[in-house]
Design an enzyme around this catalytic site. Structure first.
Site, PDB file in Angstrom:
ATOM      1  N   TYR A  10      -0.673   0.275   3.452  1.00 54.99           N
ATOM      2  CA  TYR A  10      -1.375  -0.903   2.921  1.00 54.99           C
ATOM      3  C   TYR A  10      -2.474  -1.457   3.956  1.00 54.99           C
ATOM      4  O   TYR A  10      -3.101  -2.211   3.301  1.00 54.99           O
ATOM      5  CB  TYR A  10      -0.169  -2.171   2.900  1.00 54.99           C
ATOM      6  CG  TYR A  10       0.494  -1.939   1.561  1.00 54.99           C
ATOM      7  CD1 TYR A  10       1.362  -0.611   1.578  1.00 54.99           C
ATOM      8  CD2 TYR A  10       0.897  -2.822   0.649  1.00 54.99           C
ATOM      9  CE1 TYR A  10       2.106  -0.436   0.281  1.00 54.99           C
ATOM     10  CE2 TYR A  10       1.624  -2.712  -0.421  1.00 54.99           C
ATOM     11  CZ  TYR A  10       2.382  -1.437  -0.482  1.00 54.99           C
ATOM     12  OH  TYR A  10       2.948  -1.118  -1.643  1.00 54.99           O
ATOM     13  N   LYS A  48      10.732   7.707   7.020  1.00 55.38           N
ATOM     14  CA  LYS A  48      10.576   9.267   6.544  1.00 55.38           C
ATOM     15  C   LYS A  48       9.862  10.154   7.509  1.00 55.38           C
ATOM     16  O   LYS A  48       9.029  10.743   7.430  1.00 55.38           O
ATOM     17  CB  LYS A  48       9.757   9.088   5.383  1.00 55.38           C
ATOM     18  CG  LYS A  48       9.725  10.263   4.519  1.00 55.38           C
ATOM     19  CD  LYS A  48      10.649  10.890   3.902  1.00 55.38           C
ATOM     20  CE  LYS A  48      10.433  11.975   3.237  1.00 55.38           C
ATOM     21  NZ  LYS A  48      11.686  12.585   2.430  1.00 55.38           N
ATOM     22  N   ASP A  54      14.557   8.426   0.747  1.00 55.07           N
ATOM     23  CA  ASP A  54      14.887   8.939  -0.279  1.00 55.07           C
ATOM     24  C   ASP A  54      16.522   8.915  -0.509  1.00 55.07           C
ATOM     25  O   ASP A  54      16.779   8.265  -1.690  1.00 55.07           O
ATOM     26  CB  ASP A  54      14.509  10.056  -0.527  1.00 55.07           C
ATOM     27  CG  ASP A  54      14.155  11.238   0.690  1.00 55.07           C
ATOM     28  OD1 ASP A  54      14.589  10.506   1.780  1.00 55.07           O
ATOM     29  OD2 ASP A  54      14.035  12.345   0.525  1.00 55.07           O
ATOM     30  N   ASP A 110       8.123  -2.361  -0.044  1.00 53.34           N
ATOM     31  CA  ASP A 110       7.478  -2.837  -1.398  1.00 53.34           C
ATOM     32  C   ASP A 110       8.573  -2.109  -2.731  1.00 53.34           C
ATOM     33  O   ASP A 110       8.915  -2.813  -3.383  1.00 53.34           O
ATOM     34  CB  ASP A 110       6.054  -2.612  -1.611  1.00 53.34           C
ATOM     35  CG  ASP A 110       5.658  -3.244  -2.538  1.00 53.34           C
ATOM     36  OD1 ASP A 110       6.005  -4.103  -2.997  1.00 53.34           O
ATOM     37  OD2 ASP A 110       4.166  -3.070  -2.709  1.00 53.34           O
TER      38      ASP A 110
END
Ligand code: NAD
Length: 351
Positions: free
Chosen positions: A136, A188, A222, A246
């Site tokens: 972001y 991740k 995930d 988010d």
């Protein structure tokens, strides 16, 4: 924090109020009416931001609004629309970065057990999202590729060791202050070995300093998304980076009945902006159909923030009882208008 309970007992607290875009003005009106019935000690300074004011004045974040925020250091903000792909940069992201609102707190709790729309009866998860870095804050570029001058898009997100430490520490301190048992760090780092890897490395170091006081575990994002669907009760506090936070907070709101019920707080060292998790819902704008619960619950978080916990509890109880008995808005299976739902909450507060 800048706002102490003793200050509030003597004078109304100035709050910047931004009604925003789409359904924003309707849910803001509802929230103001409920807070007025509650006799919440807020003095509103009504200001503008977002797409609609941009159309009228050419700027999505007027100077007056910035001045008000700099003065009050406290705001209740309805959703602001951001054009996709082109146009001005998100004002939500701009405000979070400009005022160093580094922690986005998104609590989600089952409010209507057994409802068709609530997938589980016992959701109680607080997602804490790093709010000012990651993708972001990315610089983005088009580059030539395959003969097309804009045939490649490049996005360079970043994170800092300092910010990773601040947000993960915030999550552990939140857990301690709110009697929470476990923090799960979501990353991740198997693929984004630097961007997400640094967050994981620093997070593990912070977690070690809370060993014996708050439990800690980790998930790859995930797998976390899948486990949230299958067995959400294993999660307590989740701390994660900006983009993942988010996405996962919308997913978690879906487990409790939808975005209409999900509040959020953007917290910095000496400033806070409270808002709904959801956006401006242009498909519902101006129809008296929007659910104002998320923004009203965000105002309850604001009451907590300024030390008015008794008023916050009364407000949450009124919302909970209204949702259980009805009326309910259409997004959670009812037929009530925004105004009818708001009036039902006010009746509970004033009876
Ligand atoms: P959205 O959250 O506005 O809407 C998604 C879905 O949820 C829609 O079906 C909508 O009708 C429903 N919904 C959302 N809030 C609801 C409510 N209070 N009551 C009933 N139903 C509700 O997401 P979107 O459509 O992807 O985004 C619309 C705009 O909002 C975009 O411009 C986006 O940039 C902006 N946005 C702003 C914020 C913010 O201000 N913090 C957050 C997210 C999106």
């Amino acid at each position: 924090m800048a706002h102490s309970p003793s200050f509030m007992a003597t004078a109304p607290i100035p709050v910047t109020l931004i009604a925003g875009d789409g359904i924003g003005p309707e849910i803001t009106q509802a929230t103001k009416a409920v807070l007025s019935a509650l006799k919440a000690p807020f003095a509103w300074d009504e200001q503008h931001a977002g797409a609609e004011i941009c159309e009228k004045t050419g700027t999505p974040l007027p100077e007056e609004t910035l001045k008000s925020l700099e003065t009050t250091r406290l705001a209740l903000k309805a959703p602001l629309a951001t054009p996709s792909g082109t146009g001005f940069r998100s004002i939500n992201v701009t405000l979070r970065q400009k005022f160093d609102l580094y922690a986005n707190i998104r609590p989600a709790r089952t409010l209507i057990p057994q409802a068709d729309l609530a997938r589980y009866n016992d959701i109680d998860i607080v997602l804490i999202r790093e709010n000012i870095e990651g993708y972001y804050a990315a610089r983005e570029y088009y580059l030539p590729h395959g003969g097309d001058p804009q045939g490649m898009a490049l996005s360079a997100g970043y994170t800092t060791r300092e910010e990773c430490r601040r947000i993960v520490t915030h999550a552990f301190e939140y857990a301690l202050a709110h009697g929470r048992k476990k923090v799960t760090l979501v990353h991740k780092a198997n693929i984004l070995k630097y961007l997400s890897g640094l967050f994981l490395e620093v997070g593990q170091d912070v977690a070690a300093s809370y060993a014996g006081r708050v439990a800690y575990d980790e998930r790859i994002v995930d797998a976390c998304a899948m486990q949230l669907c299958l067995n959400p009760s294993q999660f307590d506090v989740i701390v994660t980076t900006n983009l993942f936070g988010d996405i996962l907070s919308d997913q978690i709101s879906g487990l409790t009945g939808g975005l209409g019920l999900a509040p959020g707080a953007n917290i910095g060292e000496n400033m806070a902006i409270f808002e709904a998790v959801h956006g401006s819902a242009p498909n519902l704008a101006g129809q008296n159909k929007a659910n104002p619960t998320a923004l009203i619950l965000a105002s309850a978080l604001m009451l907590d923030h300024v030390g008015q916990t008794a008023l916050a509890t009364r407000l949450r109880t009124a919302i909970q009882e209204t949702l259980l008995s009805g009326p309910r808005t259409a997004d959670i299976g009812g037929t009530a208008t925004t105004e009818e739902f708001t009036q039902a909450v006010i009746s509970r507060l004033t009876s």
